[in-house]
Design an enzyme around this catalytic site. Structure first.
Site, PDB file in Angstrom:
ATOM      1  N   HIS A   1       0.835  -1.210   0.000  1.00 48.98           N
ATOM      2  CA  HIS A   1       0.000   0.000   0.000  1.00 48.98           C
ATOM      3  C   HIS A   1       0.867   1.255   0.000  1.00 48.98           C
ATOM      4  O   HIS A   1       0.497   2.289   0.558  1.00 48.98           O
ATOM      5  CB  HIS A   1      -0.960  -0.029   1.190  1.00 48.98           C
ATOM      6  CG  HIS A   1      -1.886  -1.203   1.146  1.00 48.98           C
ATOM      7  ND1 HIS A   1      -3.138  -1.157   0.571  1.00 48.98           N
ATOM      8  CD2 HIS A   1      -1.720  -2.493   1.551  1.00 48.98           C
ATOM      9  CE1 HIS A   1      -3.709  -2.349   0.651  1.00 48.98           C
ATOM     10  NE2 HIS A   1      -2.864  -3.174   1.231  1.00 48.98           N
TER      11      HIS A   1
ATOM     12  N   HIS B   1      -1.705   3.405  -5.027  1.00 47.60           N
ATOM     13  CA  HIS B   1      -1.954   1.965  -4.914  1.00 47.60           C
ATOM     14  C   HIS B   1      -3.446   1.648  -4.905  1.00 47.60           C
ATOM     15  O   HIS B   1      -4.281   2.526  -4.674  1.00 47.60           O
ATOM     16  CB  HIS B   1      -1.316   1.415  -3.637  1.00 47.60           C
ATOM     17  CG  HIS B   1      -1.931   1.964  -2.382  1.00 47.60           C
ATOM     18  ND1 HIS B   1      -1.552   3.159  -1.836  1.00 47.60           N
ATOM     19  CD2 HIS B   1      -2.922   1.485  -1.578  1.00 47.60           C
ATOM     20  CE1 HIS B   1      -2.279   3.409  -0.746  1.00 47.60           C
ATOM     21  NE2 HIS B   1      -3.125   2.395  -0.574  1.00 47.60           N
TER      22      HIS B   1
ATOM     23  N   ASP C   1      -6.580  -0.693  -3.268  1.00 48.49           N
ATOM     24  CA  ASP C   1      -7.108  -1.540  -2.199  1.00 48.49           C
ATOM     25  C   ASP C   1      -8.186  -2.436  -2.800  1.00 48.49           C
ATOM     26  O   ASP C   1      -9.260  -1.950  -3.175  1.00 48.49           O
ATOM     27  CB  ASP C   1      -7.766  -0.706  -1.096  1.00 48.49           C
ATOM     28  CG  ASP C   1      -6.770   0.017  -0.207  1.00 48.49           C
ATOM     29  OD1 ASP C   1      -5.563  -0.134  -0.424  1.00 48.49           O
ATOM     30  OD2 ASP C   1      -7.229   0.749   0.686  1.00 48.49           O
TER      31      ASP C   1
ATOM     32  N   HIS D   1      -7.979  -6.673   1.042  1.00 42.68           N
ATOM     33  CA  HIS D   1      -7.328  -5.815   2.040  1.00 42.68           C
ATOM     34  C   HIS D   1      -7.992  -5.939   3.413  1.00 42.68           C
ATOM     35  O   HIS D   1      -7.315  -5.891   4.441  1.00 42.68           O
ATOM     36  CB  HIS D   1      -7.380  -4.355   1.550  1.00 42.68           C
ATOM     37  CG  HIS D   1      -6.651  -3.370   2.397  1.00 42.68           C
ATOM     38  ND1 HIS D   1      -5.500  -3.669   3.093  1.00 42.68           N
ATOM     39  CD2 HIS D   1      -6.914  -2.062   2.662  1.00 42.68           C
ATOM     40  CE1 HIS D   1      -5.077  -2.602   3.750  1.00 42.68           C
ATOM     41  NE2 HIS D   1      -5.919  -1.613   3.514  1.00 42.68           N
TER      42      HIS D   1
ATOM     43  N   HIS E   1     -13.725   1.640   4.550  1.00 44.21           N
ATOM     44  CA  HIS E   1     -13.138   0.591   3.721  1.00 44.21           C
ATOM     45  C   HIS E   1     -14.065  -0.625   3.635  1.00 44.21           C
ATOM     46  O   HIS E   1     -14.296  -1.165   2.549  1.00 44.21           O
ATOM     47  CB  HIS E   1     -11.792   0.151   4.301  1.00 44.21           C
ATOM     48  CG  HIS E   1     -10.653   1.058   3.956  1.00 44.21           C
ATOM     49  ND1 HIS E   1     -10.357   2.195   4.664  1.00 44.21           N
ATOM     50  CD2 HIS E   1      -9.727   0.978   2.965  1.00 44.21           C
ATOM     51  CE1 HIS E   1      -9.301   2.775   4.144  1.00 44.21           C
ATOM     52  NE2 HIS E   1      -8.893   2.067   3.101  1.00 44.21           N
TER      53      HIS E   1
ATOM     54  N   GLU F   1      -5.873   4.830  -3.931  1.00 39.38           N
ATOM     55  CA  GLU F   1      -5.370   5.819  -2.973  1.00 39.38           C
ATOM     56  C   GLU F   1      -3.991   6.333  -3.392  1.00 39.38           C
ATOM     57  O   GLU F   1      -3.277   5.697  -4.149  1.00 39.38           O
ATOM     58  CB  GLU F   1      -5.283   5.198  -1.576  1.00 39.38           C
ATOM     59  CG  GLU F   1      -6.639   4.781  -1.032  1.00 39.38           C
ATOM     60  CD  GLU F   1      -6.571   3.983   0.249  1.00 39.38           C
ATOM     61  OE1 GLU F   1      -7.498   4.104   1.075  1.00 39.38           O
ATOM     62  OE2 GLU F   1      -5.604   3.198   0.424  1.00 39.38           O
TER      63      GLU F   1
END
Length: 226
Positions: A47, A51, A53, A57, A159, A171
């Site tokens: 991360h 990157h 997710d 994750h 998330h 992100e």
């Protein structure tokens, strides 16, 4: 066609999320030391920098990064700008052209934080209510311009809400020189088998004609790039 590089260059100078391992790039062999070639060793978190997710994750059985459908990572994207707030909720989002958008990139004041050498804890984030709204309107990928879409004091709820619905989170974007509008997004991650995340090279193509973004230089090493 104009190309906007919205990826952060990976280097030891790049801030990392608190608790994540730092980025380390060190020579393994060096021409300067008499070796026949330059080879470097890279140590980094999945991360780090810009990157993705994926559901893996936050869910051991969730979709890993190497199984994300590529057609989700390439295609039409909408960049919206939200400033003067650190909490992005329904109220901030519903006034913007987000309905019917599959790939949404949120530009905030965070993009200016890349000028700082250390992680800044006071950054703009998506709220749980905002996440629920994006689910409601059908967003499939959402990006933001700092290392987490969620507050550092968050419980993980943002998330969880997004990833449980299969919404991929992008992100660590740098949108400082990108004007709001419609673009083509290309963000391909390292193909990490069963990965809980992976750095990506993210670019935007096209966009509003009034943008003053300079032409893309693939040979530039200036940090940060945008």
């Amino acid at each position: 066609m104009r190309i906007h590089d919205i990826t952060l260059p990976l280097s030891s100078e790049l801030p990392v999320y608190p608790g994540d391992p730092p980025i380390d790039i060190a020579p393994w062999t060096s021409i300067a030391d008499g070796d026949v070639a330059n080879v470097s060793r890279i140590t980094l978190c999945t991360h780090s920098g810009t990157h993705l997710d994926p559901p893996r994750h936050f869910d051991q059985e969730g979709l890993p990064v190497d199984q994300i459908p590529l057609d989700l990572l390439v295609g039409k994207a909408q960049v919206v700008e939200i400033t003067n707030t650190f909490e992005i909720g329904r109220h901030e989002l519903e006034r913007l052209p987000v309905r019917g958008v599959e790939r949404l990139l949120i530009k905030t004041g965070n993009s200016e934080l890349w000028k700082e050498s250390e992680f800044v804890e006071n950054y703009a984030t998506l709220t749980s209510e905002g996440a629920s709204f994006l689910i409601e309107v059908g967003v499939r990928l959402v990006g933001i311009d700092y290392l987490s879409i969620e507050s550092i004091t968050g419980s993980g709820d943002v998330h969880h809400k997004l990833l449980e619905k299969g919404i991929i989170i992008l992100e660590g974007l740098n949108l400082a020189e990108v004007a709001p509008g419609e673009y083509e997004l290309i963000c391909l991650p390292l193909k990490v088998k069963d990965g809980d995340g992976a750095p990506v090279r993210a670019i935007l193509r096209g966009g509003p004609e009034h943008t003053t973004q300079t032409d893309f230089d693939p040979h530039s090493s200036k940090w940060p790039l945008s």
